[in-house]
Design a protein around this motif. Sequence first.
Motif, PDB file in Angstrom:
ATOM      1  N   ILE A  71      45.395  34.166  28.601  1.00  0.00           N
ATOM      2  CA  ILE A  71      45.570  35.620  28.699  1.00  0.00           C
ATOM      3  C   ILE A  71      44.379  36.198  29.450  1.00  0.00           C
ATOM      4  CG2 ILE A  71      45.683  37.764  27.397  1.00  0.00           C
ATOM      5  CD1 ILE A  71      47.195  36.289  25.239  1.00  0.00           C
ATOM      6  N   GLU A  72      44.679  37.018  30.450  1.00  0.00           N
ATOM      7  CA  GLU A  72      43.648  37.724  31.209  1.00  0.00           C
ATOM      8  C   GLU A  72      43.931  39.215  31.118  1.00  0.00           C
ATOM      9  OE1 GLU A  72      43.588  36.250  35.200  1.00  0.00           O
ATOM     10  OE2 GLU A  72      43.302  34.174  34.556  1.00  0.00           O
ATOM     11  N   PHE A  73      42.872  40.006  31.149  1.00  0.00           N
ATOM     12  CA  PHE A  73      43.014  41.448  31.023  1.00  0.00           C
ATOM     13  C   PHE A  73      42.503  42.148  32.275  1.00  0.00           C
ATOM     14  CE2 PHE A  73      42.719  39.810  26.727  1.00  0.00           C
ATOM     15  CZ  PHE A  73      43.775  40.434  26.111  1.00  0.00           C
ATOM     16  N   GLY A  74      43.025  43.341  32.508  1.00  0.00           N
ATOM     17  CA  GLY A  74      42.598  44.179  33.614  1.00  0.00           C
ATOM     18  C   GLY A  74      42.752  45.632  33.196  1.00  0.00           C
ATOM     19  N   PRO A  75      42.707  46.558  34.143  1.00  0.00           N
ATOM     20  CA  PRO A  75      42.868  47.971  33.798  1.00  0.00           C
ATOM     21  C   PRO A  75      44.299  48.283  33.349  1.00  0.00           C
ATOM     22  CG  PRO A  75      42.715  47.684  36.176  1.00  0.00           C
ATOM     23  CD  PRO A  75      42.472  46.346  35.560  1.00  0.00           C
TER      24      PRO A  75
END
Length: 194
Positions: A22-26
């Motif tokens: 899992i990767e996060f961004g805005p």
Amino acid sequence: MAGWEDVRDFTLGNVSRRATRIEFGPNAIRAVQGSNDDRVLEPYAYVGANRSLYLDAELTQLLCRVVPTGDHTWSVQDADTTEIGTITRLPSHRRYLRPNWQITQPGHPEILGRTEWLTGSPARLAAKAGSRLIVSVLDGLTGIGDEGGDQPTKSRTLEWRTPSELVMISSTTITITADWLDRRLPFAYTLLAK
């Protein structure tokens, strides 16, 4: 990457990759791309203050904004404050039912978003009920969802229709089926429905 005008499947959130890591961004409107094993959620419109969406992460290029115009009605406007359409929350007259939604886009029929159980012919509704019954029986036999409640709950599914056409389906993601629908309207709906 195609433009926001061509997005068919999208969700609102800050997760940019789901499957193996899992990767996060805005926080953004994110188009669903790739297979289930390596699904990527590509940002197309970034969430700004006061229910606004921008084309860039720096929030300098306004795509649209949602402006309240009544108790349950919002105007969706472009960067020049021209109205793209309206979104209306239709309160239920029955105590325990959730509200329905309506989208209007100039030059097109009104789009009504209703729970999947309230749309379709009696034969279609019977088929839905039958398939749900089979799934619940199989779940009971296999023990899926037994004590502990670790199974995720199914989100509410809405079918968005004109009198003659299925325009989109919304649940955890939104799938657009009508080419003529201005994508900024369902993008704006996600800001209101969250």
